[in-house]
Design a protein around this motif. Structure first.
Motif, PDB file in Angstrom:
ATOM      1  N   PRO A  14      13.084  24.034  13.137  1.00 15.47           N
ATOM      2  CA  PRO A  14      13.530  25.203  12.378  1.00 15.47           C
ATOM      3  C   PRO A  14      13.210  25.072  10.887  1.00 15.47           C
ATOM      4  N   VAL A  15      12.863  26.192  10.291  1.00 15.69           N
ATOM      5  CA  VAL A  15      12.564  26.255   8.861  1.00 15.69           C
ATOM      6  C   VAL A  15      13.473  27.305   8.248  1.00 15.69           C
ATOM      7  N   HIS A  16      14.131  26.947   7.155  1.00 19.75           N
ATOM      8  CA  HIS A  16      15.037  27.868   6.476  1.00 19.75           C
ATOM      9  C   HIS A  16      14.727  27.842   4.987  1.00 19.75           C
ATOM     10  N   GLY A  17      14.988  28.932   4.315  1.00 20.94           N
ATOM     11  CA  GLY A  17      14.803  29.006   2.871  1.00 20.94           C
ATOM     12  C   GLY A  17      16.135  28.924   2.160  1.00 20.94           C
ATOM     13  N   LEU A  18      16.097  28.505   0.912  1.00 21.37           N
ATOM     14  CA  LEU A  18      17.299  28.458   0.100  1.00 21.37           C
ATOM     15  C   LEU A  18      17.586  29.808  -0.564  1.00 21.37           C
ATOM     16  N   GLU A  19      16.608  30.704  -0.484  1.00 20.19           N
ATOM     17  CA  GLU A  19      16.782  32.060  -0.988  1.00 20.19           C
ATOM     18  C   GLU A  19      15.827  32.967  -0.219  1.00 20.19           C
ATOM     19  N   ASN A  20      16.071  34.259  -0.278  1.00 18.45           N
ATOM     20  CA  ASN A  20      15.200  35.175   0.464  1.00 18.45           C
ATOM     21  C   ASN A  20      14.276  35.952  -0.482  1.00 18.45           C
TER      22      ASN A  20
END
Length: 142
Positions: A14-20
Motif C-alpha cells: 500500500p502507498v499513502h500520501g501525507l497530503e492530497n
C-alpha cells in the motif's frame, strides 16, 4: 519518491500520501496568488529560467548535497515579492504538518517515507524536525 511508489505498487504494498492533491492546489493558490496581478520582471525571469534552475537542482540532488539544494531553492525564490511566504507555505508548514503525522503512522507498521529533496535540509527540514521529535532518521542509499 515516484520510483518508490511504482516499486511498492508492483509488489502490492500500500502507498499513502501525507497530503492530497486538493490540499496542494490550495497551497499553490495561497503561495502564488494572481488576483489580476502583473508579474514583475524578476518574477517573469524565475518562470523563464525554471528549466535551467531545475537542471541545476537535479545536478545538486545527484551530488547528494541537500544543504546546497536548500540554498539554491531559497536563492531562486528570493526574487519573488512574497518569497518568505512561499517558503513558509510550500516547505516549512508542510514539513511541520508531515512530522506531526509520521510518528503515528510509523508506530503502526514498518514504513518508508519519501520526500522531495527540497524538504530535507535545514532547521525546518524534515530530517531535523523528525530528529527533534525523537525519531531516528536513516538515509536509504542506492
Amino acid at each position: 519518491d515516484y520510483e518508490l511508489m511504482i516499486l511498492a505498487q508492483s509488489k502490492s504494498i500500500p502507498v499513502h500520501g501525507l497530503e492530497n492533491v486538493a490540499y496542494q492546489i490550495e497551497l499553490m493558490k495561497k503561495a502564488f496568488p494572481m488576483n489580476d496581478k502583473v508579474l514583475t520582471e524578476e518574477e517573469l525571469e524565475v518562470f523563464y529560467n525554471i528549466g535551467s534552475a531545475f537542471d541545476d537542482l537535479v545536478k545538486t540532488y545527484w551530488s547528494e548535497d541537500i544543504v546546497k539544494m536548500e540554498q539554491e531553492f531559497e536563492e531562486q525564490m528570493s526574487v519573488l515579492d512574497n518569497s518568505e511566504e512561499v517558503v513558509r507555505l510550500m516547505l516549512k508548514a508542510r514539513n511541520q504538518n508531515w512530522v506531526k503525522k509520521i510518528p503515528g503512522i510509523a508506530s503502526e507498521r514498518a514504513t518508508v517515507f519519501a520526500f522531495g529533496a527540497g524538504h530535507l535540509a535545514g532547521e525546518d527540514g524534515v530530517i531535523n524536525l523528525l530528529r527533534s521529535a525523537g525519531l531516528t532518521v536513516k538515509p536509504v542509499m542506492n
